[in-house]
Every structure is written in C-alpha cells, then in structure tokens.
Design an enzyme around this catalytic site. Structure first.
Site, mmCIF file in Angstrom:
data_model
loop_
_atom_site.group_PDB
_atom_site.id
_atom_site.type_symbol
_atom_site.label_atom_id
_atom_site.label_comp_id
_atom_site.label_asym_id
_atom_site.label_seq_id
_atom_site.Cartn_x
_atom_site.Cartn_y
_atom_site.Cartn_z
ATOM 1 N N CYS A 47 3.436 1.081 -50.291
ATOM 2 C CA CYS A 47 3.451 2.665 -50.071
ATOM 3 C C CYS A 47 4.880 3.149 -50.180
ATOM 4 O O CYS A 47 5.905 2.215 -50.488
ATOM 5 C CB CYS A 47 2.976 2.855 -48.559
ATOM 6 S SG CYS A 47 3.377 4.158 -47.516
ATOM 7 N N HIS A 68 3.669 -2.052 -44.148
ATOM 8 C CA HIS A 68 3.179 -1.543 -43.048
ATOM 9 C C HIS A 68 1.710 -1.192 -43.149
ATOM 10 O O HIS A 68 1.061 -0.764 -42.073
ATOM 11 C CB HIS A 68 3.920 -0.728 -42.510
ATOM 12 C CG HIS A 68 4.155 0.626 -43.742
ATOM 13 N ND1 HIS A 68 5.053 0.553 -44.394
ATOM 14 C CD2 HIS A 68 3.324 1.471 -43.712
ATOM 15 C CE1 HIS A 68 4.949 1.779 -45.368
ATOM 16 N NE2 HIS A 68 4.011 2.326 -44.696
HETATM 17 N N1 APR Z 1 9.349 16.873 -57.527
HETATM 18 C C1 APR Z 1 8.029 16.670 -57.787
HETATM 19 N N2 APR Z 1 7.262 15.370 -57.494
HETATM 20 C C2 APR Z 1 8.280 14.394 -57.463
HETATM 21 C C3 APR Z 1 9.705 14.497 -57.490
HETATM 22 C C4 APR Z 1 10.119 15.830 -57.489
HETATM 23 N N3 APR Z 1 11.552 16.059 -57.428
HETATM 24 N N4 APR Z 1 10.027 13.375 -57.099
HETATM 25 C C5 APR Z 1 8.867 12.351 -57.091
HETATM 26 N N5 APR Z 1 7.657 13.017 -57.231
HETATM 27 C C6 APR Z 1 6.449 12.451 -57.223
HETATM 28 C C7 APR Z 1 6.357 11.126 -57.865
HETATM 29 O O1 APR Z 1 6.279 11.044 -59.524
HETATM 30 C C8 APR Z 1 4.965 10.478 -57.219
HETATM 31 O O2 APR Z 1 3.841 10.967 -58.014
HETATM 32 O O3 APR Z 1 6.329 12.482 -55.849
HETATM 33 C C9 APR Z 1 5.261 11.243 -55.710
HETATM 34 C C10 APR Z 1 5.589 10.531 -54.563
HETATM 35 O O4 APR Z 1 4.486 9.462 -54.453
HETATM 36 P P1 APR Z 1 4.472 8.128 -54.236
HETATM 37 O O5 APR Z 1 5.766 7.374 -55.042
HETATM 38 O O6 APR Z 1 3.289 7.278 -54.397
HETATM 39 O O7 APR Z 1 4.857 7.784 -52.468
HETATM 40 P P2 APR Z 1 3.759 8.060 -51.311
HETATM 41 O O8 APR Z 1 3.476 6.813 -50.894
HETATM 42 O O9 APR Z 1 2.849 8.866 -51.728
HETATM 43 O O10 APR Z 1 4.667 8.723 -50.364
HETATM 44 C C11 APR Z 1 5.289 9.914 -50.459
HETATM 45 O O11 APR Z 1 5.010 10.232 -48.164
HETATM 46 O O12 APR Z 1 4.558 9.240 -45.980
HETATM 47 C C12 APR Z 1 5.627 9.463 -47.103
HETATM 48 O O13 APR Z 1 7.362 7.994 -46.845
HETATM 49 C C13 APR Z 1 6.452 8.492 -47.709
HETATM 50 O O14 APR Z 1 8.340 10.043 -48.360
HETATM 51 C C14 APR Z 1 7.064 9.127 -48.934
HETATM 52 C C15 APR Z 1 6.005 10.374 -49.305
HETATM 53 ZN ZN ZN Z 2 2.954 4.221 -45.318
#
Ligand code: APR
Ligand code: ZN
Length: 378
Positions: A47, A68
C-alpha cells in the site's frame, strides 16, 4: 498449529532503517498475551502508506516489520479473547475498535483512541513488542505488521470474516477498499448523476473510482502523472483522464472549465499538499465536497485561500477508513460479504501477486507504477 504459550521463530521482512531495502530475517514472535491473538498470515497488500513508512515520511520507530493490509488465519488466542477462535479467517484493522472510548461510543466516530497511527509508538497495547531479531526489539506498524509469516496482535485490531473469503484477494478489504470505496460511498455520499474528480489512480484512487461509479456518478475525471494508469482507470469507468504535466493550465482550472462550475465531489488519493489544494479548487464553490484520502508527509501544512473557504464547500478527511460512523470491526466483514455476494468486485484491483520473500520486487513494481495493487502471498 497451537502456538499458545510458545515463543517461535518465523520469517519476516524487516526494515532496519528508513530508505533501506527490506531483508528477510528469522524473527522470534512471542505468544499472545491477554486480549491478543496469534495469527498466520495468508496475504498482504503493498500500500502507498507502507511506502510512506519506509521512506520515513511518517514518524515510526525502526527497525520495524511493515505492512498493514493483511488477510490471515487465527492460530491461537490469549486469555479473554471472545470475538475470534483458532481457525477463523480475519482481516487486520489499521483503525482498531475497542468499543470503549469516546470515538467508538459516539454514533459518528470511528477513530478509536487505541489506534497507533497518530502518533505511532510501534508497540502493541501494553507498550511492548512481540518481535525480536538478533536480540534487538523490532517495532510494529500500526499494531498490524503484516510482512511476517506469523504475528501477535490485539484482538481489537482484527475482524472475523466469512469462511468462504479467498484470502489471496480480500486483504485489500482490510485497508485500500474501505479507505477508497467507502470514502466515496459513505463519507462523501456521492449522488447519482454527479460529477467527480479523483486525483491519483493508484490502489486507493481506483477504489474511490469504484465507489463513485457504484453511487451512480455520471462523470468521473481521473488525474494522474502516470498515463499507464489510464487504461485501468477507464476499465473502472473513469470517463476523462488528465495528466497535469501535459496541460497548459493548472489541472484544477481545466477541471472547472470541463464541468462548467467545478465538480460535485473531489478526492485526493496521492498524499501531496499541492494535489490536495488542486482537489479543493476543483470543487463547486457552493456545494462541492472535497475528500482528502491521501496521507501527507508528517508536519506538512495545508494552506487554503481563506476567502474561498466561506462559499459553502466542504472539506473532509478520510484516511484510513476514518469514516465517521464506519465502525471497523462491524463494517469491514460486511464488505467481504458484499464481495462474496458480487455486490462489489475487488478483483480488478489485484493486478499482481508475488511470494512473500520477494517484497523488494513488489516495491519495484509499485515504484514503476505498473501495479494497482501487488499482493504478497505467504
Ligand atoms: N499528480 C497526479 N498524480 C500523482 C502525482 C501528482 N503530483 N504524484 C503521484 N501521482 C499518482 C501516482 O502515479 C499513482 O498512480 O498517484 C497515485 C498514487 O497511488 P499509489 O502509489 O498506488 O498509492 P495508494 O496506495 O493508492 O495510496 C495513495 O492514499 O491512503 C493513502 O497513504 C496513502 O497517501 C497515500 C494515498
Ligand atoms: Zn493502507
């Protein structure tokens, strides 16, 4: 195997310090004390929050066993445990539910005071750890540490689920799905025919999209800097995909122009202050609702134009499944039942599965943006 009363050695992935590769080690796991359960891990999701932890963006104690988002089977139980028994299938809960504090007892609260996120001690309820490795104390993450073959955790941080649940997939219902899907359905209360924008089409954002679609949204705009996320987003019914890096204007301005006056519902599922502000600015001035689901680095501040705050828009936070009356131990098992009854489908979110001893490969996939969710199998 009955593990009651015995300290046993199992394999676990340890982060010895921030920004260091995870190493698979032999870890001594103490038996469960009163009101604790000993569990055998079946699967765990990779995650975005686990990545934040490993990068040191959240103040957790190291060395620790991360993870987690787990699905597991109860091995043995400590004294006084009544909600689960050996052999039960359970999910880990980042937000536990002791049912005694002001949040648990309030009809609109679920952020149990026994949670170990804000702030995090890395210890379980009695202020100790059940893990040691090479003579050193190893810390927990959020009471839950799932990158280990076995663990002991508080009874209040597990929820019994349906015996028929496929453990290789339902781990996502431990965190990602309730965080994203329920943020749309339960917290924002997305309405039929509404317009939505979702910043971040990763694991959590994809679950938000599913929630918007299930609630009848007619237009769902997906925003991501990684265009590899767009085909999967479209398959989940994102109607318009925007890459802010390819736009000539700020993305919030584009969203407002696309929708006329701004969206009804905006979600931030990345965890960056700038995209939180962009989500807020994308909302309709009067009745827009902005949900912050991403977890920003600790100590970062959100700065909003004070004049625009009074126009009637709503700003809410919803991490991780801190969804007002969404009581975790009761509501999360229902989501598993909904999955088994085909009312929600989490299968498209599990894009990769890898054996537990390859967490580095799983994080590599995560960092290249090729996954929605990679699940580790034990
Ligand atoms: N602008 C647009 N999209 C972005 C940017 C940005 N500046 N930076 C990152 N991304 C995109 C990434 O390409 C990715 O597809 O945001 C997405 C984030 O997804 P994941 O890395 O899979 O993370 P995820 O598990 O979905 O969690 C996202 O939610 O629960 C919270 O703590 C977690 O902060 C985290 C968020
Ligand atoms: Zn989580």
């Amino acid at each position: 195997m009955d593990t009651l009363g015995k300290t046993l050695t199992y394999q676990a992935a340890i982060a010895w310090e921030t920004n260091s590769p995870l190493s698979i080690e032999e870890v001594k796991v103490e038996p469960p004390k009163a009101e604790e359960v000993h569990i055998k891990m079946a699967s765990s999701g990779i995650c975005g929050s686990a990545d934040h932890v490993l990068k040191g963006l959240l103040p957790l104690n190291f060395p620790l066993i991360p993870g987690h988002e787990g699905a597991e089977i109860v091995d043995s139980i400590g004294e006084g445990v009544s909600s689960v028994k050996p052999g039960d299938k359970v999910l880990t809960l980042v937000v536990p539910q002791r049912r005694e504090c002001s949040s648990c007892l309030h009809p609109r609260g679920n952020f149990c005071e026994k949670q170990d996120i804000l702030p995090s001690s890395g210890l379980i309820l009695d202020g100790t750890s059940r893990f040691t490795c090479k003579g050193e104390k190893i810390y927990n993450s959020f009471h839950t540490s799932t990158f280990t073959k076995h663990t002991a955790m508080p009874e209040i941080a597990v929820a019994k689920i349906d015996d028929a649940a496929p453990l290789g997939k339902v781990c996502l219902i431990s965190c990602e799905v309730p965080t994203g899907y329920r943020a749309a359905v339960h917290s924002a209360r997305v309405t039929p025919g509404s317009t939505c924008v979702v910043f971040g089409l990763g694991g959590v954002g994809s679950a938000v999209v599913m929630g918007c679609k299930a609630s009848g949204a007619s237009r769902i705009i997906g925003v991501d800097i990684n265009e590899e996320k767009f085909p999967r987003g479209r398959a989940l019914r994102v109607t318009d995909c925007l890459n802010p890096r390819n736009l000539k204007k700020p993305v919030q301005q584009v969203v407002v122009e696309m929708t006329g006056f701004g969206v009804d519902f905006a979600f931030e599922a990345i965890g960056l202050v700038d995209t939180m502000i962009a989500a807020w600015d994308s909302c309709h001035l009067s009745y827009g609702v902005c949900l912050i689901v991403g977890l920003a680095p600790s100590n970062s501040q959100l700065s909003l134009d004070a004049v625009k705050v009074i126009s009637g828009r709503t700003l809410k936070g919803a991490y991780p499944f801190c969804l007002a009356d969404y009581k975790t131990r009761g509501c999360i098992p229902q989501l598993v039942t909904d999955y088994l009854q085909k009312k929600i489908n989490v299968d498209p979110l599990v894009t990769h599965q890898l054996p537990f001893h390859q967490p580095h490969k799983a994080f590599e996939l995560y960092h290249t943006g090729k996954t929605i969710r990679c699940v580790l199998l034990f």
